[in-house]
Design a protein around this motif. Structure first.
Motif, PDB file in Angstrom:
ATOM      1  N   ARG A 142     -15.707 -15.017 -15.312  1.00 46.92           N
ATOM      2  CA  ARG A 142     -16.527 -15.443 -15.450  1.00 46.92           C
ATOM      3  C   ARG A 142     -17.682 -16.172 -15.118  1.00 46.92           C
ATOM      4  NH1 ARG A 142     -13.068 -16.204 -22.279  1.00 46.92           N
ATOM      5  NH2 ARG A 142     -12.833 -13.521 -21.866  1.00 46.92           N
ATOM      6  N   SER A 143     -17.121 -16.489 -14.125  1.00 43.64           N
ATOM      7  CA  SER A 143     -17.363 -16.995 -13.197  1.00 43.64           C
ATOM      8  C   SER A 143     -18.121 -17.655 -11.720  1.00 43.64           C
ATOM      9  CB  SER A 143     -16.188 -18.794 -12.860  1.00 43.64           C
ATOM     10  OG  SER A 143     -17.087 -19.535 -12.100  1.00 43.64           O
ATOM     11  N   ARG A 144     -19.384 -18.225 -12.353  1.00 45.57           N
ATOM     12  CA  ARG A 144     -20.440 -18.000 -11.100  1.00 45.57           C
ATOM     13  C   ARG A 144     -19.790 -19.077  -9.860  1.00 45.57           C
ATOM     14  NH1 ARG A 144     -26.552 -19.450 -14.842  1.00 45.57           N
ATOM     15  NH2 ARG A 144     -25.912 -17.108 -15.349  1.00 45.57           N
ATOM     16  N   SER A 145     -19.430 -19.999  -9.810  1.00 46.20           N
ATOM     17  CA  SER A 145     -18.176 -19.885  -8.504  1.00 46.20           C
ATOM     18  C   SER A 145     -18.364 -19.605  -7.799  1.00 46.20           C
ATOM     19  CB  SER A 145     -17.713 -21.426  -9.381  1.00 46.20           C
ATOM     20  OG  SER A 145     -17.951 -22.373 -10.234  1.00 46.20           O
ATOM     21  N   GLU A 177     -17.376 -16.825  -0.477  1.00 37.94           N
ATOM     22  CA  GLU A 177     -18.575 -17.360  -0.660  1.00 37.94           C
ATOM     23  C   GLU A 177     -18.774 -16.591  -1.612  1.00 37.94           C
ATOM     24  OE1 GLU A 177     -21.025 -20.015   2.063  1.00 37.94           O
ATOM     25  OE2 GLU A 177     -20.718 -18.239   3.117  1.00 37.94           O
ATOM     26  N   LEU A 178     -18.365 -15.270  -2.297  1.00 35.42           N
ATOM     27  CA  LEU A 178     -19.016 -14.622  -3.349  1.00 35.42           C
ATOM     28  C   LEU A 178     -18.476 -14.791  -4.610  1.00 35.42           C
ATOM     29  CD1 LEU A 178     -19.556 -11.109  -3.726  1.00 35.42           C
ATOM     30  CD2 LEU A 178     -17.436 -10.961  -3.822  1.00 35.42           C
ATOM     31  N   ILE A 183     -15.934 -10.502  -8.291  1.00 39.43           N
ATOM     32  CA  ILE A 183     -15.132 -10.221  -7.912  1.00 39.43           C
ATOM     33  C   ILE A 183     -14.250  -8.731  -8.418  1.00 39.43           C
ATOM     34  CG2 ILE A 183     -12.513 -10.555  -7.502  1.00 39.43           C
ATOM     35  CD1 ILE A 183     -14.075 -12.006  -5.712  1.00 39.43           C
ATOM     36  N   PRO A 184     -14.338  -7.893  -8.306  1.00 36.71           N
ATOM     37  CA  PRO A 184     -13.523  -6.275  -8.899  1.00 36.71           C
ATOM     38  C   PRO A 184     -12.681  -6.904  -9.875  1.00 36.71           C
ATOM     39  CG  PRO A 184     -14.813  -6.087  -6.901  1.00 36.71           C
ATOM     40  CD  PRO A 184     -14.893  -7.074  -7.031  1.00 36.71           C
ATOM     41  N   PRO A 185     -12.157  -6.086 -10.231  1.00 30.77           N
ATOM     42  CA  PRO A 185     -10.280  -6.526 -10.785  1.00 30.77           C
ATOM     43  C   PRO A 185      -9.161  -5.901 -10.423  1.00 30.77           C
ATOM     44  CG  PRO A 185     -12.106  -4.286 -12.489  1.00 30.77           C
ATOM     45  CD  PRO A 185     -12.536  -5.245 -11.616  1.00 30.77           C
ATOM     46  N   GLU A 186      -9.949  -4.880  -9.255  1.00 30.29           N
ATOM     47  CA  GLU A 186      -9.196  -4.544  -8.494  1.00 30.29           C
ATOM     48  C   GLU A 186      -8.979  -5.449  -6.957  1.00 30.29           C
ATOM     49  OE1 GLU A 186     -13.281  -1.730  -7.357  1.00 30.29           O
ATOM     50  OE2 GLU A 186     -11.508  -2.815  -9.066  1.00 30.29           O
ATOM     51  N   ALA A 187      -9.855  -5.976  -6.210  1.00 29.90           N
ATOM     52  CA  ALA A 187     -10.175  -7.424  -5.077  1.00 29.90           C
ATOM     53  C   ALA A 187      -9.235  -8.397  -5.538  1.00 29.90           C
ATOM     54  CB  ALA A 187     -11.307  -7.725  -5.646  1.00 29.90           C
ATOM     55  N   PHE A 188      -9.137  -8.386  -7.525  1.00 30.64           N
ATOM     56  CA  PHE A 188      -8.400  -9.734  -8.201  1.00 30.64           C
ATOM     57  C   PHE A 188      -7.207  -9.393  -7.863  1.00 30.64           C
ATOM     58  CE2 PHE A 188      -6.189 -11.023 -11.935  1.00 30.64           C
ATOM     59  CZ  PHE A 188      -6.318 -12.593 -11.594  1.00 30.64           C
TER      60      PHE A 188
END
Length: 260
Positions: A142-145, A177-178, A183-188
Motif C-alpha cells: 500500500r506504500s508509495r515509498s 528505488e521501486l 512490488i509483486p507478491p511473489e517478489a515480496f
C-alpha cells in the motif's frame, strides 16, 4: 548499528548466562541507577529479541528494554567480574557470569503495558517464529515509498539493516528505488524468504554472510558480502552504484536490479 542477527545472537548467548537466575543489577556509570534498583535482585525469566530490540523479562512483570543504537555494545564474561570497562550503563551479575551493557541508545525498565506498546510498534521480525509476513506485505503493497526505504523501516519489517537491505535486493534482482506498491507478491515472498535465510546464517556465524557457500572472512568482523561497499558487481562485472536512501548508504547494480 547492529542488525537483527546481532541482537538475536546476543539473546541466544546470554540466556544460559542469565535466564532463570536471580540477578544483581547495577549501574556503574550511574545513569541507570533508578532502573537498576527497580529490578535488582529479581529473577530473569527470559531474554527475547524483537528486531533490533533486546528485552530481559523479570519475575515481577517488569522488563529491561535495550536498543544498542550506533555505539552500544554487550560485554560478557565469567565470574569473577573485572572492573567495569568504559561507561557501563547496566551490569547484570548471575551465579556464573557478568554481562555489561555499554552506551546503549535506549535503556529503560518497562511494565507490562509499556512492553506491549513497544512490541506493538515493531514490525514482524524475520527471525521470530511468531512473525506474520502478511503484516509486512500489507504495509509494503500500500506504500508509495521505495522498497529500499521500507525494508529499513523497523515498523514494517524488523531486523533488516543497511547491509542486508542492499544484499537481499541485489540477490533478488530488485531495484531498491521501486515503490512498494509496485512490488509483486511473489517478489515480496522472495525478499522475506531470503531475509529469513540470511539473518539465520548471521545468527549462526555471528557475522553477516550473504555470499552463498562461503565461511566468514579473516577480517575484523568476518563479513562476506556481494555488493555492499563494493565497486564491481560479481554477477555481471558492471559498476556498482552507491547512493542514499533515507539518509543511509545503499548499493545496487543497474544491470542486475532492473525490476521486481
Amino acid at each position: 548499528m547492529p542488525e537483527g542477527h546481532t541482537i538475536h545472537r546476543a539473546a541466544l548467548d546470554q540466556r544460559p548466562m542469565l535466564a532463570d537466575q536471580r540477578l544483581k543489577i547495577l549501574s556503574p556509570q550511574g545513569r541507570f541507577a533508578e532502573g537498576a534498583a527497580r529490578i535488582d535482585g529479581q529473577t530473569c525469566t527470559g531474554i527475547e529479541a524483537f528486531g533490533k530490540h533486546l528485552v530481559y523479562r523479570f519475575e515481577g512483570g517488569d522488563a529491561l528494554h535495550v536498543h544498542l543504537g550506533l555505539f552500544g555494545m554487550f560485554r560478557a564474561a565469567k565470574l569473577p567480574a573485572r572492573a567495569p570497562k568504559g561507561a557501563v550503563r547496566v551490569r547484570m551479575i548471575s551465579r556464573t557470569h557478568v554481562v555489561d551493557i555499554n552506551g546503549p541508545n535506549t535503556c529503560e525498565v518497562l511494565d507490562g503495558a509499556g512492553l506491549a506498546a513497544l512490541t506493538g510498534r515493531i514490525g514482524p521480525d524475520v527471525l521470530r517464529k511468531d512473525a506474520d509476513p502478511d503484516k509486512a506485505w500489507t504495509r509494503i503493497s500500500r506504500s508509495r515509498s521505495s522498497i529500499g526505504l521500507l525494508l529499513m523501516d523497523q515498523s514494517v519489517i524488523a531486523g533488516i539493516g543497511n547491509i542486508y537491505r542492499s544484499e537481499i535486493l541485489w540477490r533478488q534482482g530488485i531495484d531498491p528505488e521501486l515503490p512498494g506498491n509496485r512490488i509483486p507478491p511473489e517478489a515480496f515472498d522472495r525478499i522475506w524468504t531470503d531475509a529469513v535465510h540470511l539473518l539465520g546464517i548471521g545468527v549462526n556465524a555471528n557475522t553477516i554472510i550473504t555470499v552463498d557457500g562461503v565461511k566468514k572472512s579473516k577480517s575484523r568482523y568476518g563479513e562476506r558480502v556481494n555488493i555492499f561497499a563494493k565497486e564491481i558487481c560479481p554477477a555481471c562485472a558492471s559498476a556498482i552504484k552507491a547512493f542514499e536512501i533515507g539518509g543511509r548508504r545503499a548499493f545496487a547494480c543497474g544491470r542486475c536490479q532492473t525490476s521486481a
